[in-house]
Design a protein around this motif. Structure first.
Motif, PDB file in Angstrom:
ATOM      1  N   UNK A 141      -1.283   2.673  10.671  1.00 31.08           N
ATOM      2  CA  UNK A 141      -0.758   1.502  11.383  1.00 31.08           C
ATOM      3  C   UNK A 141       0.148   2.000  12.493  1.00 31.08           C
ATOM      4  N   UNK A 142       0.302   1.174  13.509  1.00 29.02           N
ATOM      5  CA  UNK A 142       1.223   1.483  14.602  1.00 29.02           C
ATOM      6  C   UNK A 142       2.095   0.256  14.840  1.00 29.02           C
ATOM      7  N   UNK A 143       3.387   0.484  15.010  1.00 26.89           N
ATOM      8  CA  UNK A 143       4.343  -0.612  15.186  1.00 26.89           C
ATOM      9  C   UNK A 143       5.188  -0.371  16.429  1.00 26.89           C
ATOM     10  N   UNK A 144       5.382  -1.421  17.195  1.00 24.15           N
ATOM     11  CA  UNK A 144       6.342  -1.401  18.305  1.00 24.15           C
ATOM     12  C   UNK A 144       7.275  -2.589  18.097  1.00 24.15           C
ATOM     13  N   UNK A 145       8.527  -2.300  17.809  1.00 29.24           N
ATOM     14  CA  UNK A 145       9.511  -3.353  17.527  1.00 29.24           C
ATOM     15  C   UNK A 145      10.469  -3.504  18.702  1.00 29.24           C
ATOM     16  N   UNK A 146      10.508  -4.692  19.265  1.00 26.20           N
ATOM     17  CA  UNK A 146      11.426  -5.020  20.358  1.00 26.20           C
ATOM     18  C   UNK A 146      11.166  -4.162  21.598  1.00 26.20           C
ATOM     19  N   UNK A 147       9.906  -3.726  21.793  1.00 24.60           N
ATOM     20  CA  UNK A 147       9.712  -2.720  22.835  1.00 24.60           C
ATOM     21  C   UNK A 147       8.393  -2.779  23.593  1.00 24.60           C
ATOM     22  N   UNK A 148       7.354  -3.400  23.065  1.00 22.95           N
ATOM     23  CA  UNK A 148       6.018  -3.219  23.642  1.00 22.95           C
ATOM     24  C   UNK A 148       5.946  -3.626  25.111  1.00 22.95           C
ATOM     25  N   UNK A 149       6.775  -4.592  25.528  1.00 16.70           N
ATOM     26  CA  UNK A 149       6.736  -5.041  26.922  1.00 16.70           C
ATOM     27  C   UNK A 149       7.065  -3.924  27.904  1.00 16.70           C
ATOM     28  N   UNK A 150       7.792  -2.889  27.446  1.00 13.86           N
ATOM     29  CA  UNK A 150       8.151  -1.778  28.333  1.00 13.86           C
ATOM     30  C   UNK A 150       6.954  -0.896  28.676  1.00 13.86           C
ATOM     31  N   UNK A 151       5.954  -0.869  27.810  1.00 13.77           N
ATOM     32  CA  UNK A 151       4.842   0.074  28.028  1.00 13.77           C
ATOM     33  C   UNK A 151       3.478  -0.572  27.771  1.00 13.77           C
ATOM     34  N   UNK A 152       3.337  -1.821  28.169  1.00 14.44           N
ATOM     35  CA  UNK A 152       2.064  -2.535  27.994  1.00 14.44           C
ATOM     36  C   UNK A 152       1.104  -2.120  29.110  1.00 14.44           C
ATOM     37  N   UNK A 196       0.838  -1.194   0.000  1.00 13.73           N
ATOM     38  CA  UNK A 196       0.000   0.000   0.000  1.00 13.73           C
ATOM     39  C   UNK A 196       0.880   1.253   0.000  1.00 13.73           C
ATOM     40  N   UNK A 197       0.629   2.152  -0.927  1.00 17.17           N
ATOM     41  CA  UNK A 197       1.468   3.343  -1.060  1.00 17.17           C
ATOM     42  C   UNK A 197       1.072   4.436  -0.077  1.00 17.17           C
ATOM     43  N   UNK A 198       2.075   5.215   0.325  1.00 19.88           N
ATOM     44  CA  UNK A 198       1.873   6.419   1.148  1.00 19.88           C
ATOM     45  C   UNK A 198       1.130   6.159   2.448  1.00 19.88           C
ATOM     46  N   UNK A 199       1.362   5.008   3.034  1.00 17.64           N
ATOM     47  CA  UNK A 199       0.759   4.661   4.316  1.00 17.64           C
ATOM     48  C   UNK A 199       1.465   5.439   5.429  1.00 17.64           C
ATOM     49  N   UNK A 200       0.690   5.894   6.405  1.00 16.22           N
ATOM     50  CA  UNK A 200       1.238   6.646   7.534  1.00 16.22           C
ATOM     51  C   UNK A 200       1.398   5.714   8.734  1.00 16.22           C
ATOM     52  N   UNK A 201       2.644   5.576   9.188  1.00 20.29           N
ATOM     53  CA  UNK A 201       2.973   4.628  10.250  1.00 20.29           C
ATOM     54  C   UNK A 201       3.486   5.371  11.480  1.00 20.29           C
ATOM     55  N   UNK A 202       2.923   5.029  12.621  1.00 21.46           N
ATOM     56  CA  UNK A 202       3.454   5.504  13.892  1.00 21.46           C
ATOM     57  C   UNK A 202       4.302   4.371  14.471  1.00 21.46           C
ATOM     58  N   UNK A 203       5.583   4.630  14.672  1.00 20.05           N
ATOM     59  CA  UNK A 203       6.435   3.630  15.308  1.00 20.05           C
ATOM     60  C   UNK A 203       6.772   4.098  16.721  1.00 20.05           C
ATOM     61  N   UNK A 204       6.385   3.295  17.708  1.00 20.51           N
ATOM     62  CA  UNK A 204       6.613   3.658  19.106  1.00 20.51           C
ATOM     63  C   UNK A 204       7.902   3.024  19.602  1.00 20.51           C
TER      64      UNK A 204
END
Length: 289
Positions: free
Chosen positions: A113-124, A45-53
């Motif tokens: 979309x929102x992505x948390x890579x290697x991190x979500x356990x810190x702020x669940x 999908x083109x031009x998708x806006x992603x929030x990476x936490x």
């Protein structure tokens, strides 16, 4: 205003050497990335806006920036040192922001979309879920992904070798008050969305405390293997926050344990003397309601 000071000590101090983290932590296998992004409904999908936490030093951000879809990414990171490393990479279509999972400088319903890579356990936490819900449009997907080396896996997962099991059991002896992926407690924040009884359903409806993300979580994993020198494996292991915060004396004792484990007779080495390490890339996803 920086949010670094409000981080747990194990994060602020454990990830102080951001350059070492960036050097020794692995990227993500292409097969796992493709499956992950497909389940987030943004692959192709083109031009998708992603929030990476908690984008860290940008191990996953780099992947997003290199994708042909031309993702537009807001990479939110509270740790000053890690954020500085990410900013220096000057990635295309990536805006690096100082912020936390429960307080992001991102407009309401901005993200696809929102992505948390290697991190979500810190702020669940419920506060973080509320904030993630706020920055996503309805129907967008939250995805969480981790590279899990065999020595850092949950205790209930099978281990392919005895030496990796020994190392895993040793890592589990390092305890503090923070959640880790290997504890699997991060899943509870999603399960807690569900009311315990019919009366709670009514109270939640009236007070606008309805579930914010769909259940059950989608889950998948892709196994990987990597050959590392003993020094590289030790450097990789030291990027774990609970090891990184050890004193010099404690670190020396830890290295003795590490070296003793690698004397096990089932350690597999190649012609270069490198050790075969096993792991999985695990990921989960859920729709924003």
């Amino acid at each position: 205003m920086t949010s670094h000071a409000s981080l747990p000590t194990e994060a602020s101090e454990g990830f102080k050497n951001a350059a070492a983290y960036d050097t020794h932590r692995p990227s993500y296998p292409a097969e796992a990335v493709e499956l992950f992004l497909n389940n987030l409904k943004i692959a192709g999908q083109s031009d998708v806006r992603v929030v990476e936490i908690a984008a860290g030093t940008g191990k996953f951000t780099e992947i997003l920036a290199a994708r042909p879809e031309r993702f537009i990414t807001k990479a939110v990171e509270p740790h000053d040192g890690m954020r500085a490393v990410l900013q220096k990479k000057d990635l295309q279509a990536v805006e690096v922001l100082d912020g936390r999972a429960d307080k992001m400088p991102v407009d309401e319903e901005w993200g696809d979309a929102c992505i948390a890579a290697q991190a979500f356990h810190w702020f669940a936490t419920p506060d973080a879920l509320t904030e993630i819900h706020r920055v996503l449009r309805p129907g967008a997907v939250l995805g969480v992904i981790w590279n899990i080396d065999s020595y850092n896996k949950p205790a209930t997962w099978e281990t392919p070798t005895k030496w990796e099991q020994r190392l895993n059991e040793w890592i589990h002896t390092f305890k503090d008050n923070n959640r880790r992926f290997r504890d699997l407690e991060w899943k509870q924040v999603f399960e807690q969305q569900l009311p315990g009884n019919p009366f709670q359903v009514i109270r939640n409806t009236l007070s606008d405390h309805l579930p914010r993300f769909s259940l059950p979580l989608g889950e998948a994993s892709v196994p990987f293997e990597v050959w590392l020198t003993e020094d590289a494996l030790w450097s990789r292991l030291k990027t774990l926050s609970q090891i990184a915060v050890l004193s010099a004396e404690e670190l020396e004792k830890a290295k003795v344990t590490f070296e003793d484990v690698l004397k096990s007779d089932d350690v597999e080495r190649n012609s270069k003397g490198e050790v075969k390490l096993h792991g999985v890339t695990y990921f989960a996803w859920t729709d924003r309601i």
